[in-house]
Design a protein around this motif. Structure first.
Motif, PDB file in Angstrom:
ATOM      1  N   ALA A 274       8.831   4.475  -4.143  1.00  0.00           N
ATOM      2  CA  ALA A 274       8.065   6.012  -4.782  1.00  0.00           C
ATOM      3  C   ALA A 274       8.573   6.730  -5.395  1.00  0.00           C
ATOM      4  N   VAL A 275       9.797   6.866  -5.442  1.00  0.00           N
ATOM      5  CA  VAL A 275      11.087   7.556  -6.187  1.00  0.00           C
ATOM      6  C   VAL A 275       9.757   7.601  -7.559  1.00  0.00           C
ATOM      7  N   LEU A 276       9.874   5.569  -7.890  1.00  0.00           N
ATOM      8  CA  LEU A 276      10.259   5.608  -9.538  1.00  0.00           C
ATOM      9  C   LEU A 276       8.354   6.380  -9.411  1.00  0.00           C
ATOM     10  N   LEU A 277       7.412   5.980  -8.920  1.00  0.00           N
ATOM     11  CA  LEU A 277       6.013   6.403  -9.066  1.00  0.00           C
ATOM     12  C   LEU A 277       6.078   8.273  -8.961  1.00  0.00           C
ATOM     13  N   ASP A 278       6.401   8.580  -8.196  1.00  0.00           N
ATOM     14  CA  ASP A 278       6.323  10.280  -8.598  1.00  0.00           C
ATOM     15  C   ASP A 278       6.811  10.360 -10.202  1.00  0.00           C
TER      16      ASP A 278
ATOM     17  N   ASP B  47      -7.280  -9.550   2.267  1.00  0.00           N
ATOM     18  CA  ASP B  47      -7.601 -10.175   3.308  1.00  0.00           C
ATOM     19  C   ASP B  47      -5.740  -9.941   4.170  1.00  0.00           C
ATOM     20  N   LEU B  48      -4.781  -9.220   2.954  1.00  0.00           N
ATOM     21  CA  LEU B  48      -4.095  -9.487   3.624  1.00  0.00           C
ATOM     22  C   LEU B  48      -3.337  -8.431   4.338  1.00  0.00           C
ATOM     23  N   LYS B  49      -2.663  -8.338   5.287  1.00  0.00           N
ATOM     24  CA  LYS B  49      -2.105  -6.963   6.424  1.00  0.00           C
ATOM     25  C   LYS B  49      -1.087  -6.122   5.913  1.00  0.00           C
ATOM     26  N   ARG B  50      -1.625  -4.731   4.623  1.00  0.00           N
ATOM     27  CA  ARG B  50      -0.636  -4.233   4.033  1.00  0.00           C
ATOM     28  C   ARG B  50      -0.275  -2.845   5.151  1.00  0.00           C
ATOM     29  N   PRO B  51       1.338  -2.496   5.484  1.00  0.00           N
ATOM     30  CA  PRO B  51       0.564  -1.731   6.589  1.00  0.00           C
ATOM     31  C   PRO B  51       0.827  -0.316   5.986  1.00  0.00           C
ATOM     32  N   ASP B  52       0.918  -0.803   4.395  1.00  0.00           N
ATOM     33  CA  ASP B  52       1.565   1.049   3.945  1.00  0.00           C
ATOM     34  C   ASP B  52       0.093   1.060   2.799  1.00  0.00           C
ATOM     35  N   PRO B  53      -0.459   1.496   2.260  1.00  0.00           N
ATOM     36  CA  PRO B  53      -1.881   2.094   1.933  1.00  0.00           C
ATOM     37  C   PRO B  53      -0.966   1.434   0.058  1.00  0.00           C
ATOM     38  N   PRO B  54      -2.150   0.778  -0.797  1.00  0.00           N
ATOM     39  CA  PRO B  54      -1.476   0.947  -2.088  1.00  0.00           C
ATOM     40  C   PRO B  54      -1.732   1.793  -2.637  1.00  0.00           C
ATOM     41  N   VAL B  55      -1.488   1.876  -3.926  1.00  0.00           N
ATOM     42  CA  VAL B  55      -1.509   3.165  -5.310  1.00  0.00           C
ATOM     43  C   VAL B  55      -2.456   3.010  -6.162  1.00  0.00           C
ATOM     44  N   VAL B  56      -2.551   1.538  -6.016  1.00  0.00           N
ATOM     45  CA  VAL B  56      -4.026   1.091  -6.837  1.00  0.00           C
ATOM     46  C   VAL B  56      -4.628   0.795  -6.409  1.00  0.00           C
ATOM     47  N   PRO B  57      -6.257   1.162  -6.784  1.00  0.00           N
ATOM     48  CA  PRO B  57      -7.453   0.203  -6.734  1.00  0.00           C
ATOM     49  C   PRO B  57      -6.993  -1.118  -6.482  1.00  0.00           C
ATOM     50  N   LEU B  58      -8.474  -2.019  -5.598  1.00  0.00           N
ATOM     51  CA  LEU B  58      -7.848  -3.575  -4.676  1.00  0.00           C
ATOM     52  C   LEU B  58      -8.376  -4.368  -6.380  1.00  0.00           C
ATOM     53  N   ARG B  59      -8.822  -4.073  -6.622  1.00  0.00           N
ATOM     54  CA  ARG B  59      -9.776  -4.501  -8.281  1.00  0.00           C
ATOM     55  C   ARG B  59      -8.384  -4.802  -9.440  1.00  0.00           C
ATOM     56  N   VAL B  60      -7.883  -3.626  -9.419  1.00  0.00           N
ATOM     57  CA  VAL B  60      -6.555  -3.449 -10.211  1.00  0.00           C
ATOM     58  C   VAL B  60      -5.559  -4.566 -10.179  1.00  0.00           C
ATOM     59  N   ARG B  61      -4.812  -4.206  -8.631  1.00  0.00           N
ATOM     60  CA  ARG B  61      -3.759  -5.590  -8.330  1.00  0.00           C
ATOM     61  C   ARG B  61      -4.691  -6.563  -8.674  1.00  0.00           C
ATOM     62  N   ALA B  62      -5.994  -7.000  -8.082  1.00  0.00           N
ATOM     63  CA  ALA B  62      -6.377  -8.447  -8.287  1.00  0.00           C
ATOM     64  C   ALA B  62      -5.984  -8.822 -10.043  1.00  0.00           C
TER      65      ALA B  62
ATOM     66  N   LEU C  45      10.443  -6.662  -4.927  1.00  0.00           N
ATOM     67  CA  LEU C  45      12.008  -6.680  -5.902  1.00  0.00           C
ATOM     68  C   LEU C  45      12.182  -5.468  -5.959  1.00  0.00           C
ATOM     69  N   ILE C  46      11.430  -4.750  -5.631  1.00  0.00           N
ATOM     70  CA  ILE C  46      12.964  -3.031  -4.594  1.00  0.00           C
ATOM     71  C   ILE C  46      11.597  -2.495  -4.012  1.00  0.00           C
ATOM     72  N   SER C  47      12.877  -1.691  -3.181  1.00  0.00           N
ATOM     73  CA  SER C  47      11.993  -0.902  -1.546  1.00  0.00           C
ATOM     74  C   SER C  47      11.521  -0.219  -1.903  1.00  0.00           C
ATOM     75  N   PRO C  48      10.130  -0.110  -0.761  1.00  0.00           N
ATOM     76  CA  PRO C  48       8.921   1.209  -1.151  1.00  0.00           C
ATOM     77  C   PRO C  48       9.761   2.569  -1.168  1.00  0.00           C
ATOM     78  N   GLU C  49      10.399   3.201  -0.250  1.00  0.00           N
ATOM     79  CA  GLU C  49      11.413   4.174  -0.819  1.00  0.00           C
ATOM     80  C   GLU C  49      12.043   4.440  -2.850  1.00  0.00           C
ATOM     81  N   GLU C  50      12.718   3.031  -3.172  1.00  0.00           N
ATOM     82  CA  GLU C  50      12.611   3.107  -4.962  1.00  0.00           C
ATOM     83  C   GLU C  50      11.278   3.385  -5.654  1.00  0.00           C
TER      84      GLU C  50
END
Length: 228
Positions: free
Chosen positions: A197-201, A129-144, A190-195
């Motif tokens: 993205a760098v860590l995920l890469d 139900d949350l309105k998240r502007p950026d797409p999550p990088v893991v499936p919803l079930r994993v996040r939950a 706790l960290i910015s989306p930019e940070e």
């Protein structure tokens, strides 16, 4: 503070269930006995077996009761769209407080799977139900699942959390401080989306090098020296 009680809570079956929740929480499933549970409930061991069949059946009934309790409060929270009176949050914690030791021990023993899975289901509904502007990088079930584990760890670590807060987390003052802290954490990354993205890469590149294909494609020591 008073909370609504289910009519079933006045029955012998409910007394047995609450006694089992206490004994399982205090002694663990293996050390808890039907006789001890029956004595605390003020009934005979035969009546315990009549209602629940076995100690395992009794534990399953404990989990079913807690799942229903969690559902009841979840429905109240989702039905409130005005957020003018949030006393039900304290009421829900107060209602679950007697069962925290049971949940902590059961989860650490690898039990209470139905309770954990149902909380994951409810968390998944909330996240959807949350309105998240950026797409999550893991499936919803994993996040939950991870969100549920993090949330359920707070009462499990009751002594440590209370020490860190400087107040009993189950007291009115502690409950308010915990609620404010959770809202602050949830509303501020706790960290910015930019940070991130760098860590995920970097994480993905590290994971790729750990695969057979990645190891074959990685340059050897001589190649790395030559490149320099």
């Amino acid at each position: 503070m008073t909370t609504e009680r289910d009519p079933e809570d006045l029955t012998a079956r409910a007394r047995i269930r609450d006694a089992a929740l206490f004994h399982f929480g205090e002694h663990g499933f293996e050390r808890a006995t039907i006789r001890g549970i029956a004595e605390t409930a003020g009934v005979s061991p035969g009546l315990v077996r009549h209602h629940f069949g076995s100690k395992q059946g009794l534990r399953e009934a404990c989990d079913e009761y807690l799942v229903a309790l969690v559902h009841r409060f979840n429905d109240r929270v989702r039905a409130d769209t005005s957020h003018t009176d949030m006393s039900y949050i304290q009421q829900s914690r107060a209602a679950l407080r007697p069962y925290q030791r049971y949940m902590a021990r059961a989860l650490s023993e690898g039990a209470a799977a139905s309770l954990f899975d149902e909380v994951v289901n409810l968390t998944e509904e909330w996240l959807a139900d949350l309105k998240r502007p950026d797409p999550p990088v893991v499936p919803l079930r994993v996040r939950a699942t991870i969100a549920t584990a993090m949330a359920m760890a707070v009462p499990i670590l009751y002594e440590h959390v209370s020490r860190g807060l400087g107040v009993d987390m189950f007291s009115p003052e502690g409950d308010l401080l915990l609620s404010r802290a959770l809202l602050d954490i949830y509303s501020h990354p706790l960290i910015s989306p930019e940070e991130a993205a760098v860590l995920l890469d970097a994480l993905d590149r590290t994971a790729h090098r750990a695969t057979p294909a990645g190891r074959e494609a990685a340059p050897g020591p001589d190649e790395e020296l030559h490149d320099e």
